[in-house]
Structure formats: C-alpha cells, structure tokens
Write a protein that holds these residues in place. Structure first.
Motif, PDB file in Angstrom:
ATOM      1  N   UNK A 120     -52.422   1.765   1.098  1.00 22.38           N
ATOM      2  CA  UNK A 120     -53.554   2.651   1.405  1.00 22.38           C
ATOM      3  C   UNK A 120     -54.718   2.362   0.473  1.00 22.38           C
ATOM      4  N   UNK A 121     -54.396   1.769  -0.679  1.00 23.26           N
ATOM      5  CA  UNK A 121     -55.425   1.570  -1.702  1.00 23.26           C
ATOM      6  C   UNK A 121     -55.593   0.096  -2.054  1.00 23.26           C
ATOM      7  N   UNK A 122     -56.821  -0.375  -1.937  1.00 23.43           N
ATOM      8  CA  UNK A 122     -57.165  -1.680  -2.514  1.00 23.43           C
ATOM      9  C   UNK A 122     -58.169  -1.384  -3.610  1.00 23.43           C
ATOM     10  N   UNK A 123     -57.853  -1.852  -4.815  1.00 22.48           N
ATOM     11  CA  UNK A 123     -58.740  -1.561  -5.941  1.00 22.48           C
ATOM     12  C   UNK A 123     -59.202  -2.883  -6.548  1.00 22.48           C
ATOM     13  N   UNK A 159     -45.303   3.202  -4.172  1.00 20.39           N
ATOM     14  CA  UNK A 159     -46.295   2.114  -4.167  1.00 20.39           C
ATOM     15  C   UNK A 159     -47.431   2.466  -3.223  1.00 20.39           C
ATOM     16  N   UNK A 160     -48.648   2.610  -3.793  1.00 26.00           N
ATOM     17  CA  UNK A 160     -49.776   2.951  -2.917  1.00 26.00           C
ATOM     18  C   UNK A 160     -50.827   1.843  -2.829  1.00 26.00           C
ATOM     19  N   UNK A 161     -50.802   0.900  -3.767  1.00 22.59           N
ATOM     20  CA  UNK A 161     -51.891  -0.079  -3.676  1.00 22.59           C
ATOM     21  C   UNK A 161     -51.766  -1.314  -4.544  1.00 22.59           C
ATOM     22  N   UNK A 162     -52.800  -2.136  -4.403  1.00 19.73           N
ATOM     23  CA  UNK A 162     -52.970  -3.331  -5.228  1.00 19.73           C
ATOM     24  C   UNK A 162     -54.230  -3.141  -6.057  1.00 19.73           C
ATOM     25  N   UNK A 163     -54.191  -3.622  -7.293  1.00 19.94           N
ATOM     26  CA  UNK A 163     -55.335  -3.480  -8.189  1.00 19.94           C
ATOM     27  C   UNK A 163     -55.656  -4.809  -8.859  1.00 19.94           C
ATOM     28  N   UNK A 164     -56.952  -5.033  -9.042  1.00 22.16           N
ATOM     29  CA  UNK A 164     -57.433  -6.243  -9.737  1.00 22.16           C
ATOM     30  C   UNK A 164     -58.570  -5.850 -10.669  1.00 22.16           C
ATOM     31  N   UNK A 224     -44.272   9.016  -9.274  1.00 25.77           N
ATOM     32  CA  UNK A 224     -45.512   8.428  -9.798  1.00 25.77           C
ATOM     33  C   UNK A 224     -46.145   7.504  -8.765  1.00 25.77           C
ATOM     34  N   UNK A 225     -47.399   7.765  -8.398  1.00 25.48           N
ATOM     35  CA  UNK A 225     -48.097   6.832  -7.515  1.00 25.48           C
ATOM     36  C   UNK A 225     -48.509   5.594  -8.310  1.00 25.48           C
ATOM     37  N   UNK A 226     -48.119   4.417  -7.831  1.00 22.81           N
ATOM     38  CA  UNK A 226     -48.452   3.201  -8.577  1.00 22.81           C
ATOM     39  C   UNK A 226     -49.171   2.177  -7.707  1.00 22.81           C
TER      40      UNK A 226
END
Ligand SMILES: *Cc1c(COP(=O)(O)O)cnc(C)c1O
Length: 385
Positions: free
Chosen positions: A221-224, A182-187, A133-135
């Motif tokens: 790779x991902x900033x959300x 773990x692919x990113x951080x989310x806010x 699972x990409x999280x």
C-alpha cells in the motif's frame, strides 16, 4: 549583487550569533509543496532532523504534513509539536529497544526497517507488548545520488537499508510473524540532490523491485521514496523555493501507482534550508600576509556544514554597502576547519557589522554543539521579532 532582506535595525538589540527564520518564505515553500501534492495519492513527511525547532515544527504540522523521524526523541518531539502518530515514519539503522517501544506505544504509521536483526527486535518487542508493527522494508537500491559522499546513502557501501540479497529472508521472517505487518517499500538515496536523474534511476529500481515482490504474491500500500531534493545554495535571492514542480512531476511520470497505493516522500532540507540564516557580528577584520580574515562571533559549533561536508553557503555583509573586497570568513573556534567561506566577496567590512550566512535553515541549528563551551545559538522569527 542583490542582497537578502533583513530587519537589520531590529538585530541591534539582539545578542549574536542567532538563527533568523523568514516565516513568510517558509510558508511560501510549504504552500508550493501543498499545491503539488493536492488531489494526488501523495503524502509528504517532513524529516525532523533537518530542523527540529518547535516553532518551525508547529508551522509544518499545521499544513497537515507527516513526519519522518530517526530517533525516539524525534518521535516524541513530533508528537509534541502537532504531528499525528498516524503520519509518523521511523527510520534509522540503529533503533534501540527503547526507541522501538516509543514507536509501538504511540502507534506510529510505519517502521522503516533497515536490517534483519532490527526486524527480529521489532517482532520480539511487538509480541511482548501485544502489538502488530507496521513495517516497510528500507531497501538499498544501489543508486548513486551524485552528491557529497558524506550525504550519499543509497550505495551498497553505505550502512543504510537492506540489501537485495536480504529480501527472501525478510519476507520469510514477516510471513512467520504474527506481530509484523508488511505495508511498504522504502528508499532514501541521499541529500542535496540537484541532478534529478538520480530520482529517475530510483524509480526504475523501485518498479523492478515491486515486480519482484508481486511475483511472490506481495503487494504494497505504501511506496516511500525518501527525501533528498536539493536547494540552490549559490543563489538564495534568485531561487528561494526549490523546484518542487519538477521533482513531483518526475515521480508522477516514472512511478505509476496501483489502486489504493500511496506514494510517500520525506523532505527535509528543501522545506527549511532557504528560510534560515545564521546572523553573526564581525568580531575582527584581520590582515593576514596574503589574505584578509573576517572573524565572526559565529563558528562551526553554530553551523558545522562547511567544516563537515565542505558545504557552500552564500555570505553577505548586511550592514555595509561599501565597495566589494575579498575575505576569508572564519569563526572563533580552535579548529582550522572553522571556516565559513574562502575568498568571499563582501562589502567592505568592519568590526560590529552584521554578517548573514544564508540557506542555513537545514542541518544548521539541529547540528549545533557546545564545543569550546560555547552557548547554543538562539533563534528568532520574522513574524515575532
Ligand atoms: C535525512 C533523511 C531524509 C531527509 O533528507 P533531505 O535531504 O533533508 O530531504 C529523508 N529520509 C530519511 C530516511 C533520512 O534519513
């Protein structure tokens, strides 16, 4: 006062209340967003919860935007309406096993994880189904969005996201797992944000957290950065499209992306609020002792925002051009909070006149209920009326 443009003649044969969507304005809005993100490493996910009408969803999907979902059924609906799984992000504090499996089975882009027990659940289900699972970690940045407290989501007192003190455990869990990537951080700090400096605060916090992770050898790779861009509810005719230029410029200024990093946004309200109006007929004009009530055939079951968040909507009588008078515009539902506006200036109104409650395209139709055994509102579109 300027009024909105409505094909009132065509409304006469329709049963009220209904949502009317100006599809030209929707496209104008989507074009404006597309223009801002083209050529940049930016990916915009539309937040389905703002409006999940299939016509609207198909239009948005046709522009190549991704989707932001907060339930398993939203994932299924997004897929059904043309959003590819590879662009679907899944947020929410209470994802059930069944919903997590929907995400896993369909191979969605990312789970935005909001707690340690949720992370354990995703790990277990991914292992049972032989998936990875990409999280992304949804982190509560403790940034004030300066909006109504019911739509503030990024403060420590809110239920959303992981707190900073959870992060070492979160990293540990992911490092030990073979089924979480773990692919990113989310806010996501809140909604109807008009003070853009809140997003500036968010960027500062995101950079700080990114440094904290990089000291531990972790890069993303991902900033959300979520959604929340507000619209101008007071002047729907002057400012029909949100200021996307200023919004994206702010992120470009305060968030320098690393190589191979993409910046993700989840916009809901600003995409769809302006293009929708709730159209009602005037059932009665009633003289009270101190004020005049205009009673419409639409109520809080059709549009709950004023009752739920004390939200303001601009209201027009689109059948009358007589002189202006002051009315309290109310619905028929048996609740004292069933009020669309107090002391509203409307052209002198009478029974049967059409009333337009503007900027109702977001969190309107999606929140409609059948309270009082009322029928759900229908929807009509400017290009197929
Ligand atoms: C509701 C929500 C959004 C969209 O917010 P808007 O204010 O409509 O732009 C984005 N991300 C998440 C996680 C949400 O819950």
């Amino acid at each position: 006062m300027i009024k909105g443009q409505f094909p009132v003649e065509k409304f006469h044969s329709l049963e009220t209340p209904f949502y009317y969507y100006d599809m030209d304005l929707l496209r104008q809005t989507l074009d404006a967003v597309k223009k801002e993100v083209e050529g940049k490493n930016y990916i915009v996910h539309y937040a389905l919860k703002a409006n999940a009408n299939p016509r609207i969803l198909r239009e948005i999907a046709s522009y190549g935007f991704g989707a932001d979902c907060v339930s398993g059924n939203e994932i299924l609906k997004a897929l059904d309406c043309g959003f590819p799984a590879s662009k679907i992000a899944f947020a929410g504090v209470g994802k059930t096993d069944k919903e997590i499996k929907i995400g896993l089975d369909n191979g969605i882009f990312c789970f935005n994880v909001e707690s340690l027990p949720e992370m354990e659940a995703i790990d277990r289900l991914a292992s049972e189904t032989g998936n990875v699972a990409p999280v992304a970690l949804r982190i509560n940045p403790n940034v004030d969005a300066h909006t109504h407290r019911y739509i503030t989501t990024g403060l420590e007192e809110n239920k959303f996201g992981l707190n900073e003190s959870d992060l070492p455990k979160a990293i540990d869990l992911i490092e030990k797992s073979k089924h979480l990537k773990l692919i990113g951080m989310h806010f996501h700090i809140g909604s109807q944000i008009t003070d853009l400096s809140s997003f500036e605060d968010l960027c500062v916090k995101a950079v700080e957290l990114q440094n904290w992770f990089s000291q531990r050898g972790i890069s993303f790779e991902v900033l959300n950065v979520g959604g929340g861009l507000g619209i101008n509810y007071h002047h729907p005719n002057h400012c029909p499209v949100a200021d996307f230029e200023a919004y994206f410029r702010l992120f470009a200024k305060y968030l320098k992306l690393q190589e191979n990093q993409t910046l993700h946004f989840e916009l809901g309200r600003s995409f769809v609020a302006p293009c929708g109006s709730l159209i009602a007929r005037t059932t009665y004009v009633k003289e009270g002792t101190t004020k005049k009530f205009l009673i419409t055939d639409a109520g809080m079951s059709d549009l709950i925002r004023p009752a739920l968040y004390q939200a303001f909507h601009h209201i027009e009588n689109i059948s009358s051009d007589k002189e202006y008078e002051t009315y309290d515009v109310v619905g028929p539902v048996c609740e004292s909070s069933d009020v669309f506006g107090e002391a509203v200036l409307l052209n002198q109104s009478r029974r049967g006149d059409f009333i337009a409650i503007r900027s109702a395209g977001a969190y309107g139709e999606t929140m409609a209920s059948m309270y009082n055994c009322r029928a759900l509102p229908r929807s009509y579109f400017s290009d197929s009326l």
